[in-house]
Write a protein that holds these residues in place. Structure first.
Motif, PDB file in Angstrom:
ATOM      1  N   PHE A  75       0.880  -1.239  -0.052  1.00 42.69           N
ATOM      2  CA  PHE A  75       0.041   0.045  -0.044  1.00 42.69           C
ATOM      3  C   PHE A  75       0.977   1.248  -0.127  1.00 42.69           C
ATOM      4  CE2 PHE A  75      -4.060   1.829   0.634  1.00 42.69           C
ATOM      5  CZ  PHE A  75      -3.750   3.035   1.072  1.00 42.69           C
ATOM      6  N   TRP A  76       1.000   1.951  -1.112  1.00 46.80           N
ATOM      7  CA  TRP A  76       1.866   3.165  -1.098  1.00 46.80           C
ATOM      8  C   TRP A  76       0.967   3.992  -2.185  1.00 46.80           C
ATOM      9  CZ3 TRP A  76       5.603   3.787   1.833  1.00 46.80           C
ATOM     10  CH2 TRP A  76       6.546   4.878   1.959  1.00 46.80           C
ATOM     11  N   THR A  77       0.746   5.319  -1.759  1.00 46.74           N
ATOM     12  CA  THR A  77      -0.025   6.309  -2.629  1.00 46.74           C
ATOM     13  C   THR A  77       0.827   6.901  -3.664  1.00 46.74           C
ATOM     14  OG1 THR A  77       0.628   7.961  -0.903  1.00 46.74           O
ATOM     15  CG2 THR A  77      -1.642   7.016  -0.610  1.00 46.74           C
ATOM     16  N   THR A  78       0.246   7.034  -4.719  1.00 51.05           N
ATOM     17  CA  THR A  78       1.092   7.399  -5.957  1.00 51.05           C
ATOM     18  C   THR A  78       0.527   8.648  -6.520  1.00 51.05           C
ATOM     19  OG1 THR A  78       0.169   5.763  -7.413  1.00 51.05           O
ATOM     20  CG2 THR A  78       1.955   5.257  -6.027  1.00 51.05           C
ATOM     21  N   GLY A  82       2.398   7.313 -11.277  1.00 46.96           N
ATOM     22  CA  GLY A  82       2.641   6.110 -10.500  1.00 46.96           C
ATOM     23  C   GLY A  82       3.788   6.213  -9.760  1.00 46.96           C
ATOM     24  N   GLN A  83       4.052   7.320  -9.383  1.00 50.57           N
ATOM     25  CA  GLN A  83       5.473   7.671  -8.549  1.00 50.57           C
ATOM     26  C   GLN A  83       4.879   8.151  -7.103  1.00 50.57           C
ATOM     27  OE1 GLN A  83       7.888  10.428 -10.695  1.00 50.57           O
ATOM     28  NE2 GLN A  83       8.514   8.942 -12.204  1.00 50.57           N
ATOM     29  N   GLY A  89       1.639  11.657  -0.534  1.00 48.10           N
ATOM     30  CA  GLY A  89       1.180  11.255   0.726  1.00 48.10           C
ATOM     31  C   GLY A  89       0.370  12.250   1.428  1.00 48.10           C
ATOM     32  N   TYR A  90       0.793  13.539   1.241  1.00 47.99           N
ATOM     33  CA  TYR A  90      -0.071  14.869   1.758  1.00 47.99           C
ATOM     34  C   TYR A  90      -1.555  14.746   1.261  1.00 47.99           C
ATOM     35  CZ  TYR A  90      -1.993  19.440   2.250  1.00 47.99           C
ATOM     36  OH  TYR A  90      -2.542  20.673   2.574  1.00 47.99           O
ATOM     37  N   ASN A  91      -1.631  14.609  -0.154  1.00 51.93           N
ATOM     38  CA  ASN A  91      -3.070  14.415  -0.586  1.00 51.93           C
ATOM     39  C   ASN A  91      -3.723  13.279  -0.049  1.00 51.93           C
ATOM     40  OD1 ASN A  91      -2.628  16.678  -2.110  1.00 51.93           O
ATOM     41  ND2 ASN A  91      -2.119  15.548  -4.117  1.00 51.93           N
ATOM     42  N   PHE A  92      -3.056  12.085   0.261  1.00 53.47           N
ATOM     43  CA  PHE A  92      -3.791  10.948   0.906  1.00 53.47           C
ATOM     44  C   PHE A  92      -4.300  11.379   2.183  1.00 53.47           C
ATOM     45  CE2 PHE A  92      -3.405   7.416   3.831  1.00 53.47           C
ATOM     46  CZ  PHE A  92      -4.356   6.586   3.328  1.00 53.47           C
ATOM     47  N   LEU A  93      -3.494  11.846   3.130  1.00 55.50           N
ATOM     48  CA  LEU A  93      -3.896  12.337   4.393  1.00 55.50           C
ATOM     49  C   LEU A  93      -4.847  13.410   4.365  1.00 55.50           C
ATOM     50  CD1 LEU A  93      -0.462  12.173   6.140  1.00 55.50           C
ATOM     51  CD2 LEU A  93      -2.253  10.604   6.475  1.00 55.50           C
ATOM     52  N   MET A  94      -4.761  14.101   3.401  1.00 57.55           N
ATOM     53  CA  MET A  94      -5.997  15.451   3.262  1.00 57.55           C
ATOM     54  C   MET A  94      -7.238  14.703   2.790  1.00 57.55           C
ATOM     55  SD  MET A  94      -4.955  18.158   4.130  1.00 57.55           S
ATOM     56  CE  MET A  94      -5.959  19.654   3.339  1.00 57.55           C
TER      57      MET A  94
END
Length: 281
Positions: A75-78, A82-83, A89-94
């Motif tokens: 599980f890794w936000t891209t 695809g990078q 990561g910031y957008n995922f947490l937001m």
């Protein structure tokens, strides 16, 4: 574990392991699974406290582990390429924060007297309509789109500092603060705790012209936001205030124009060889 917890754990691990690379290599710590006692479904407390700093170790040990086990998944936000980047990561947490945040709608907080004064203002109908949608929480702002599972960046596109909510876009956004303070209203939004307090203050002034000016300003800020987002055409504070003044002048001209005199027009038949069709526009 929740993805957000794993993301924070990995970030904390990376910071500590950067300073303990030799120790991590010696102990073969390359995965989170290396820190878990799978037979007892618990963290390897002694190992964690030995490898990581006290603050990071405490955070890791505070994360509950699943009692049902299960297979590990990557599980890794891209980003769109695809990078993985810090922005991804910031957008995922937001996104997570926006989904969990309650609605900022303040529709139920206002009385019938407020709405009577709201609709009785001299602002143009389109300005009152947009302001009503703002107060009622009906604008398609990014924080709301996230809660409706629309994949958008939740950040304000004017300042990129916070999630785009009614309270932020029309009260706390730096560009909004400048417009409200520089306008004839000379409002300092830091005097109000909530967006509802701001509207109550305007209502308590019992001034239809002030209410109209606020509604017009809100409309122009919404228009400026859309120009910036969809046309990549940013608006300065001076541009917004000039458009507000132009609309206010339009309203004053319309109010002073003489009323149209209605005349009774008798129906007459068409000329010979033609057809006549009457309709209501």
């Amino acid at each position: 574990m929740e993805p957000k917890s794993i993301y924070g754990l990995i970030n904390g691990c990376l910071v500590d392991l950067h300073y303990r690379q030799d120790l991590a290599a010696e102990l073969a710590l390359s995965k989170v699974a290396n820190l878990i006692n799978h037979e007892q479904h618990s963290w390897k407390k002694d190992l964690i406290e030995h490898v990581f700093s006290p603050s990071t170790a405490e955070e890791i040990l505070s994360i509950p582990l699943s009692i049902n086990g299960g297979l590990d998944v990557l599980f890794w936000t891209t980003d769109s390429r695809g990078q993985h980047t810090s922005k991804a990561g910031y957008n995922f947490l937001m996104h997570q924060a926006s989904r969990e945040a309650p609605s900022s709608s303040s529709f139920v907080l206002f009385t019938a007297g407020f709405w009577k004064g709201f609709w009785a203002s001299t602002a143009l109908p389109r300005c009152k309509q947009v302001s009503w949608r703002v107060v009622s929480g009906y604008l398609p702002l990014r924080a709301k789109l996230i809660r409706r599972h629309v994949d958008v960046d939740p950040g304000c596109n004017l300042c990129a500092e916070e999630s785009e909510t009614e309270e932020h876009l029309f009260m706390h956004c730096p560009s909004t603060c400048q417009v409200l303070f520089a306008s004839p209203l000379s409002l300092r939004v830091d005097n109000f705790l909530t967006f509802a307090d701001f509207w109550r203050h305007i209502h308590e002034l019992h001034d239809s012209e002030v209410m109209a000016l606020v509604q017009t300003t809100i409309y122009m800020m919404w228009e400026a936001r859309n120009h910036h987002q969809f046309q990549q055409r940013p608006s300065s504070m001076e541009d917004i205030l000039q458009r507000v003044a132009s609309v206010q002048a339009e309203v004053r001209v319309g109010a002073s124009a003489p009323a149209t005199i209605e005349r009774n027009v008798a129906w007459c038949g068409p000329n010979r060889g033609t057809y006549k069709c009457n309709f209501d526009a």
